[in-house]
Scaffold this motif. Structure first.
Motif, PDB file in Angstrom:
ATOM      1  N   ARG A 139      40.825  43.668  45.764  1.00  0.00           N
ATOM      2  CA  ARG A 139      42.170  43.126  45.624  1.00  0.00           C
ATOM      3  C   ARG A 139      43.188  44.140  45.114  1.00  0.00           C
ATOM      4  N   LYS A 140      42.723  45.116  44.278  1.00  0.00           N
ATOM      5  CA  LYS A 140      43.673  46.045  43.669  1.00  0.00           C
ATOM      6  C   LYS A 140      43.237  47.511  43.753  1.00  0.00           C
ATOM      7  N   LYS A 141      42.084  47.761  44.371  1.00  0.00           N
ATOM      8  CA  LYS A 141      41.537  49.113  44.467  1.00  0.00           C
ATOM      9  C   LYS A 141      41.403  49.761  43.080  1.00  0.00           C
ATOM     10  N   LEU A 182      43.306  43.999  49.786  1.00  0.00           N
ATOM     11  CA  LEU A 182      43.956  45.188  50.321  1.00  0.00           C
ATOM     12  C   LEU A 182      43.102  45.758  51.451  1.00  0.00           C
TER      13      LEU A 182
END
Length: 868
Positions: free
Chosen positions: A192-194, A237
């Motif tokens: 979701r946010k790396k 992502l």
């Protein structure tokens, strides 16, 4: 600004309060039992025999500045490595040590009393429950569940029946309930946010905390990671190959950080020795009255709401709902087979320790179900109740008892029905909250009932209590008094031969240098020494224990045993020990033929030329056993052919012996019998026809042997029995009736002439010995050049300085330590650090630094380099 800060503080306080309240509710049953009935939240077997003693021992060692090696850990060894499976590297236990130490400064605590650690288990469980609920809540929030449903998810997982079972019997097992949601959070944050730092953190923490469950975490992480690749979410992502490479780098960095703990715990596991489990395990687990995971399973009870969720097909349109449902169904199906039990135990003996995954994913399914509950149609809802009701009725009929939580079925079903039929928003929202609360109550009720029935049974209430911990079968005041007396009258290097019944870890909590240990992992040199070289025959066969020396006076003396204590009704004691105390409850003996803990010898015996345990004993007394030696031992004669042997109620058939009821083998010795002579009788005995334990009786000695498929069987069938003939000059052997492969092998007489000679050769006053927490200082008096033999366990990592000059340390006498010394050298200093410690710790530090660089702005260039 101040208002914002105050609001944040208030939010934190409220959040903490909610977590504490829920944790207290989760632990309400064990808290009530402890403070009302003094029943402890620790099991009567491994709990009080291993968990509490290990916690107390590690706390005392760490807080006194000793972190690795101790001579009072069994017969001595590296407790840092060997107890890593338990607590020596446990992150949770380290926090416990810090907390107890801080409180101890303000308010002195009796940490040297095992009862303190029994009560400590309650507080630690509450703390762990807070973490479990908190991190599970965060996971569900990350996957976009509501606040209330996320709180419910945390409560459901923390109150799983398996949490209580783990915490009761093997408290370090339940740590995995904390690490699992953190692992899943880390994977979610990657997609979701790396973010990479959570992966580094959880990999490091999992492997530091416990290498065994690090294996579980690795399996689960890979499993969940693969699922998430296919079950993509809208807010995920776009993940490129370079991102996957960074993810792999993160796991490697986390692994590198953990090495200072993981390397030694894994090494101890590899250095342990257990027989291969060659039993044919069936594909399916036995189906009995306790097999129903929805009603009366001893491991886990799945809430009936999860069944409703599985049959609510209309909600499968939500990807996470479908994922949780499929995983839950798959794990339910796997619970009936032994394959995952074997797989999760490293393809060894099956162990049911993976069901916490089923607890988590079924809890997650319920969270999803409640989250989307208002969307369910009445018809779909009613249809989902039918199979649920059928399964509950079948469970009730098979178990043949009614459980109170069944009353929650009509309550929850009724609330759910009202939610779906009402059009009033306020009422609907109120009922929705009531549904969440009622499911939480259901979970607590199921947990309490299961714990009461499956864990806090009669044996638990009888033995896992404060009363039991104060009794003579565990740790009485009179025992402590005698131990203190013996400790005052012996030297640092001398040992006490005593254990409380089957409590092989009693030296750890009663505070004396003993010679027994009960642990799943210990150095395999002790297995080789006990079972093969010396053939010490333990009263109760077990791969997890070594204890005392079967009244073998030579071995007691070789390990500088000064005192031997036993219950007055127990038969036997080592020859050459003289009774110095008897009060009707305990007898205490003093060794009158004790060998020194340190001697310098130039007599070396070759191990390959020593064929019997008695010859090995003589060689160690007379000199030292090495890989190469030139001395020759006067071999002990096999007297079996000169004895008169008669068989009673024993028949030989097809090369096997059938021992019938009232069987007896009488070995009559024709020579003159002396009271101080012992006989070592060797035999081969192996029973495979019946899956049950059996006993071998040799005069007054009883030896319990385990059934063929037991996970704790040593598979050592060449057995030695130390005995004295009765007044008629007879050695009587009796065996539990059955069919055996059997053969009498050898009979050797021990007259202790070697022991007498050894005492003259090596007087006890030829050295001084001082053991601190960090080293052993030995000062030799006048001596010839040779090898200094110190009867502490040899471990790779031991270093020696002789008069300030480094000297090689080597293994002698199978388990002891040897250092070459010249006649003009007198001062020996022995120290221990785990092997490769500086290199391993350096890798951990470098990995930590690289991780910080990788996860901060300073890591920009490094990330760019990886992207290239």
């Amino acid at each position: 600004m101040r208002d914002i800060i105050n609001k944040k503080i208030a939010k934190v306080i409220i959040g903490f309060g909610i977590l504490l309240l829920l944790a207290l509710i989760v632990n309400g049953y064990p808290i009530y039992q402890f403070y009302k009935n003094e029943i402890i939240f620790t099991g009567p077997n491994d709990g009080i025999s291993q968990m509490l003693p290990f916690q107390m021992y590690i706390f005392e060692q760490y807080t006194s500045g000793n972190f690795f090696y101790s001579t009072d850990f069994g017969l001595g060894g590296d407790f840092y490595s060997d107890l890593a499976y338990y607590y020596s590297t446990s992150v949770i236990f380290m926090l416990n040590i810090i907390g107890v130490s801080l409180i101890n400064i303000i308010h002195p605590l009796n940490t040297g009393d095992i009862k303190f650690w029994a009560e400590n288990a309650i507080y630690i469980s509450v703390f762990k429950s807070m973490l479990i609920i908190g991190f599970t809540y965060l996971y569900f929030r990350i996957i976009k569940m509501g606040h209330l449903t996320s709180v419910l998810g945390g409560l459901l997982f923390a109150s799983s029946s398996l949490y209580y079972r783990f915490t009761t019997h093997w408290s370090f097992f339940s740590d995995v309930f904390i690490w699992l949601p953190i692992l899943l959070i880390a994977i979610e944050l990657f997609f979701r946010k790396k973010q990479y730092w959570p992966i580094i953190l959880i990999v490091a923490l999992s492997l530091i905390n416990n290498f065994y469950f690090g294996y579980y975490q690795a399996i689960t992480g890979i499993f969940y990671f693969v699922i998430r690749i296919f079950y993509k979410q809208k807010d995920d992502l776009k993940i490129s190959k370079k991102d996957y490479m960074k993810f792999i780098c993160s796991t490697i960095l986390g692994f590198g950080i953990s090495l200072f703990a993981f390397f030694y715990s894994a090494r101890s596991f590899i250095n342990n020795e257990r027989p291969k489990y060659n039993v044919d395990v069936g594909l399916f687990n036995p189906f009995n009255v306790h097999a129903n995971i929805f009603y009366d399973n001893y491991l886990i009870v799945i809430l009936f709401v999860a069944i409703q969720a599985i049959f609510t097909i209309s909600l499968y349109k939500y990807r996470f709902y479908k994922m949780f449902s499929i995983v839950t169904i798959t794990l339910m199906l796997l619970s009936v087979t032994s394959l995952p039990d074997i797989f999760f135990n490293g393809f060894s003996a099956p162990q049911k320790r993976w069901h916490y995954l089923l607890a988590f994913f079924s809890s997650g399914l319920i969270v999803q179900y409640v989250q989307y509950f208002k969307e369910i149609k009445i018809k779909t809802y009613i249809i989902s109740l039918i199979p649920t009701l059928v399964i509950l009725i079948i469970g009730w009929m098979v178990a043949n008892y009614f459980t109170v939580w069944l009353l929650m079925f009509p309550i929850i079903s009724g609330i759910g029905y009202l939610i779906l039929i009402t059009n009033k928003e306020k009422l609907r929202n109120g009922l929705y909250i009531a549904l969440i609360i009622s499911i939480g109550i259901l979970s607590i009720l199921v947990a309490y009932v299961n714990t009461d029935k499956q864990i806090y049974h009669d044996d638990h209430r009888k033995r896992a209590s404060l009363y039991y911990l104060n009794s003579s079968v565990y740790d009485s005041g009179l025992q402590k008094y005698y131990i203190n007396e013996m400790n005052r009258n012996k030297k640092d290097e001398e040992r006490i031969g005593w254990r409380v019944l089957s409590q092989d870890n009693s030296p750890l909590y009663q505070g004396y240098k003993g010679m027994s240990i009960y642990s799943s992992i210990f150095d395999k040199q002790w297995v080789d020494f006990y079972y093969r070289k010396m053939k010490v025959n333990l009263p109760h066969e077990s791969v997890s224990r070594y204890t005392l020396f079967q009244d073998r006076s030579n071995i007691y003396s070789l390990f500088s045993t000064k005192y031997f204590m036993k219950k007055s009704y127990d038969q036997g004691h080592p020859t050459n020990f003289e009774k110095i105390k008897a009060d009707g409850k305990y007898d205490i003996y003093e060794n009158k033929m004790q060998l020194p803990a340190v001697k310098v010898t130039h007599k070396y015996y070759d191990d390959e030329k020593l064929n019997t345990p008695i010859d090995r004993e003589h060689a160690m007394i007379d000199g030292a056993i090495t890989d190469k030696g030139t001395e020759k031992i006067n071999e002990s004669k096999n007297m079996l052919n000169h004895a008169e042997i008669t068989y009673k109620n024993i028949a030989k058939k097809n090369g096997k012996y059938e021992f019938m009821p009232h069987n007896e083998i009488k070995i009559h010795l024709n020579n003159d019998i002396k009271s101080n002579e012992n006989y070592y009788l060797s035999m081969y005995i192996n029973r495979k026809s019946v899956e049950s334990n059996f006993k071998v009786f040799v005069n007054d000695y009883q030896n319990l042997r385990l059934f063929e498929s037991s996970k704790y069987r040593t598979h050592e069938n060449n057995l030695l029995y130390n005995t004295k003939p009765d007044k008629n000059g007879d050695i009587i052997v009796r065996v539990t009736p059955g069919v055996y492969k059997f053969k009498l092998q050898e009979l050797h007489k021990e007259d202790y002439e070697y022991l007498k000679s050894g005492i003259k050769q090596y007087p006890k006053n030829q050295y001084t010995y001082n053991e601190t927490k960090n080293d052993i200082q030995i000062r030799l008096k006048e001596h010839k050049s040779g090898k200094a033999i110190v009867n502490i366990p040899y471990k790779k990592g031991l270093t020696a300085e002789v008069d300030g000059v480094k000297r090689k340390v080597e293994r002698v006498n199978y388990v002891m330590t040897g250092i070459d010394v010249k006649s003009n050298e007198h001062h020996i200093v022995l120290k221990y650090f785990p092997p490769y410690f500086k290199i391993i710790v350096s890798i951990s530090i470098i990995s930590l630094i690289l991780s910080i660089v990788f996860c901060t702005k300073l890591g920009g260039k490094l990330k760019s380099f990886i992207n290239k």
